[in-house]
Design a protein around this motif. Structure first.
Motif, PDB file in Angstrom:
ATOM      1  N   ARG A  66       0.828  -1.216   0.000  1.00 61.70           N
ATOM      2  CA  ARG A  66       0.000   0.000   0.000  1.00 61.70           C
ATOM      3  C   ARG A  66       0.857   1.258   0.000  1.00 61.70           C
ATOM      4  N   LYS A  67       1.906   1.242   0.785  1.00 60.58           N
ATOM      5  CA  LYS A  67       2.800   2.397   0.832  1.00 60.58           C
ATOM      6  C   LYS A  67       3.452   2.617  -0.529  1.00 60.58           C
ATOM      7  N   TYR A  68       3.884   1.549  -1.161  1.00 59.10           N
ATOM      8  CA  TYR A  68       4.497   1.619  -2.493  1.00 59.10           C
ATOM      9  C   TYR A  68       3.491   2.180  -3.497  1.00 59.10           C
ATOM     10  N   GLN A  69       2.265   1.710  -3.446  1.00 67.99           N
ATOM     11  CA  GLN A  69       1.224   2.195  -4.353  1.00 67.99           C
ATOM     12  C   GLN A  69       0.948   3.683  -4.142  1.00 67.99           C
ATOM     13  N   MET A  70       0.900   4.114  -2.895  1.00 66.95           N
ATOM     14  CA  MET A  70       0.663   5.533  -2.605  1.00 66.95           C
ATOM     15  C   MET A  70       1.789   6.399  -3.160  1.00 66.95           C
ATOM     16  N   ASN A  71       3.022   5.950  -2.974  1.00 71.49           N
ATOM     17  CA  ASN A  71       4.156   6.712  -3.483  1.00 71.49           C
ATOM     18  C   ASN A  71       4.187   6.732  -5.008  1.00 71.49           C
ATOM     19  N   LEU A  72       3.830   5.622  -5.632  1.00 71.56           N
ATOM     20  CA  LEU A  72       3.760   5.600  -7.089  1.00 71.56           C
ATOM     21  C   LEU A  72       2.676   6.539  -7.607  1.00 71.56           C
ATOM     22  N   LYS A  73       1.567   6.589  -6.900  1.00 69.79           N
ATOM     23  CA  LYS A  73       0.475   7.484  -7.284  1.00 69.79           C
ATOM     24  C   LYS A  73       0.943   8.938  -7.208  1.00 69.79           C
ATOM     25  N   GLN A  74       1.663   9.283  -6.144  1.00 75.57           N
ATOM     26  CA  GLN A  74       2.195  10.637  -6.005  1.00 75.57           C
ATOM     27  C   GLN A  74       3.181  10.942  -7.126  1.00 75.57           C
ATOM     28  N   ALA A  75       4.033   9.989  -7.461  1.00 72.92           N
ATOM     29  CA  ALA A  75       4.992  10.179  -8.554  1.00 72.92           C
ATOM     30  C   ALA A  75       4.268  10.393  -9.876  1.00 72.92           C
ATOM     31  N   LYS A  76       3.205   9.670 -10.079  1.00 68.74           N
ATOM     32  CA  LYS A  76       2.424   9.816 -11.308  1.00 68.74           C
ATOM     33  C   LYS A  76       1.784  11.198 -11.374  1.00 68.74           C
ATOM     34  N   LEU A  77       1.274  11.689 -10.248  1.00 66.39           N
ATOM     35  CA  LEU A  77       0.684  13.028 -10.215  1.00 66.39           C
ATOM     36  C   LEU A  77       1.704  14.104 -10.569  1.00 66.39           C
ATOM     37  N   LEU A  78       2.948  13.893 -10.154  1.00 68.41           N
ATOM     38  CA  LEU A  78       4.017  14.844 -10.456  1.00 68.41           C
ATOM     39  C   LEU A  78       4.621  14.623 -11.836  1.00 68.41           C
ATOM     40  N   LYS A  79       4.171  13.559 -12.509  1.00 66.77           N
ATOM     41  CA  LYS A  79       4.670  13.193 -13.843  1.00 66.77           C
ATOM     42  C   LYS A  79       6.176  12.953 -13.824  1.00 66.77           C
ATOM     43  N   LEU A  80       6.621  12.239 -12.796  1.00 68.43           N
ATOM     44  CA  LEU A  80       8.034  11.903 -12.689  1.00 68.43           C
ATOM     45  C   LEU A  80       8.418  10.879 -13.749  1.00 68.43           C
ATOM     46  N   ASN A  81       9.607  11.017 -14.253  1.00 68.52           N
ATOM     47  CA  ASN A  81      10.170  10.056 -15.184  1.00 68.52           C
ATOM     48  C   ASN A  81      11.240   9.289 -14.413  1.00 68.52           C
ATOM     49  N   GLY A  82      10.957   8.041 -14.097  1.00 71.79           N
ATOM     50  CA  GLY A  82      11.858   7.239 -13.279  1.00 71.79           C
ATOM     51  C   GLY A  82      13.233   7.080 -13.881  1.00 71.79           C
ATOM     52  N   SER A  83      13.315   6.879 -15.177  1.00 73.40           N
ATOM     53  CA  SER A  83      14.613   6.707 -15.831  1.00 73.40           C
ATOM     54  C   SER A  83      15.446   7.977 -15.740  1.00 73.40           C
ATOM     55  N   HIS A  84      14.802   9.105 -15.973  1.00 73.97           N
ATOM     56  CA  HIS A  84      15.509  10.384 -15.891  1.00 73.97           C
ATOM     57  C   HIS A  84      15.986  10.647 -14.468  1.00 73.97           C
ATOM     58  N   MET A  85      15.114  10.415 -13.492  1.00 70.71           N
ATOM     59  CA  MET A  85      15.480  10.659 -12.095  1.00 70.71           C
ATOM     60  C   MET A  85      16.618   9.730 -11.668  1.00 70.71           C
ATOM     61  N   TYR A  86      16.568   8.483 -12.123  1.00 71.81           N
ATOM     62  CA  TYR A  86      17.624   7.528 -11.775  1.00 71.81           C
ATOM     63  C   TYR A  86      18.966   7.981 -12.351  1.00 71.81           C
ATOM     64  N   SER A  87      18.969   8.428 -13.604  1.00 69.84           N
ATOM     65  CA  SER A  87      20.224   8.891 -14.205  1.00 69.84           C
ATOM     66  C   SER A  87      20.740  10.132 -13.479  1.00 69.84           C
ATOM     67  N   GLN A  88      19.819  11.014 -13.046  1.00 68.18           N
ATOM     68  CA  GLN A  88      20.229  12.191 -12.283  1.00 68.18           C
ATOM     69  C   GLN A  88      20.788  11.769 -10.915  1.00 68.18           C
ATOM     70  N   GLU A  89      20.202  10.751 -10.323  1.00 67.87           N
ATOM     71  CA  GLU A  89      20.711  10.245  -9.036  1.00 67.87           C
ATOM     72  C   GLU A  89      22.129   9.722  -9.189  1.00 67.87           C
ATOM     73  N   LEU A  90      22.379   8.982 -10.249  1.00 69.56           N
ATOM     74  CA  LEU A  90      23.727   8.456 -10.498  1.00 69.56           C
ATOM     75  C   LEU A  90      24.727   9.587 -10.713  1.00 69.56           C
ATOM     76  N   LYS A  91      24.314  10.625 -11.413  1.00 70.81           N
ATOM     77  CA  LYS A  91      25.203  11.771 -11.624  1.00 70.81           C
ATOM     78  C   LYS A  91      25.527  12.449 -10.303  1.00 70.81           C
ATOM     79  N   ARG A  92      24.525  12.574  -9.432  1.00 67.99           N
ATOM     80  CA  ARG A  92      24.760  13.207  -8.121  1.00 67.99           C
ATOM     81  C   ARG A  92      25.743  12.383  -7.297  1.00 67.99           C
ATOM     82  N   GLU A  93      25.586  11.052  -7.350  1.00 68.27           N
ATOM     83  CA  GLU A  93      26.457  10.177  -6.557  1.00 68.27           C
ATOM     84  C   GLU A  93      27.892  10.189  -7.064  1.00 68.27           C
ATOM     85  N   ASN A  94      28.055  10.259  -8.390  1.00 63.58           N
ATOM     86  CA  ASN A  94      29.382  10.177  -8.975  1.00 63.58           C
ATOM     87  C   ASN A  94      30.047  11.537  -9.166  1.00 63.58           C
ATOM     88  N   GLY A  95      29.322  12.570  -8.819  1.00 64.15           N
ATOM     89  CA  GLY A  95      29.898  13.922  -8.877  1.00 64.15           C
ATOM     90  C   GLY A  95      29.901  14.448 -10.222  1.00 64.15           C
TER      91      GLY A  95
END
Length: 95
Positions: A66-95
């Motif tokens: 249920r928690k996962y579903q709620m968070n996915l619903k919020q991400a969908k409302l914000l129109k998040l792109n998981g692939s883009h966010m993941y690549s940005q996360e990797l860039k942040r981690e690697n500097g």
């Protein structure tokens, strides 16, 4: 594995305010965290042996789902792109 994806190829890049960007990162990290919690609950269920452990594992698994579903619903409302966010996360981690 990405949980949600919306192609942004045909959309223009939007300039986000600092608050909007922070909200997107918070939501993205909430989705990632809840996915890990769901995976842990699934493993707990698979390894449960006694009736009490099974009952508890089911409870934890349902709550995590249920928690996962709620968070996915919020991400969908914000129109998040998981692939883009993941690549940005990797860039942040690697500097």
């Amino acid at each position: 594995m990405m949980w949600w994806s919306k192609s942004g190829k045909n959309r223009q890049e939007q300039v986000l305010s600092a608050e909007e960007e922070e909200q997107m990162w918070t939501t993205y990290m909430d989705v990632r965290k809840s996915q890990l919690e769901w995976e842990r609950a699934h493993l707990m269920f698979q390894e449960a042996t006694g009736q009490d452990q099974i009952d508890y594992a089911i409870y934890m698994l349902e709550a995590a789902e249920r928690k996962y579903q709620m968070n996915l619903k919020q991400a969908k409302l914000l129109k998040l792109n998981g692939s883009h966010m993941y690549s940005q996360e990797l860039k942040r981690e690697n500097g």
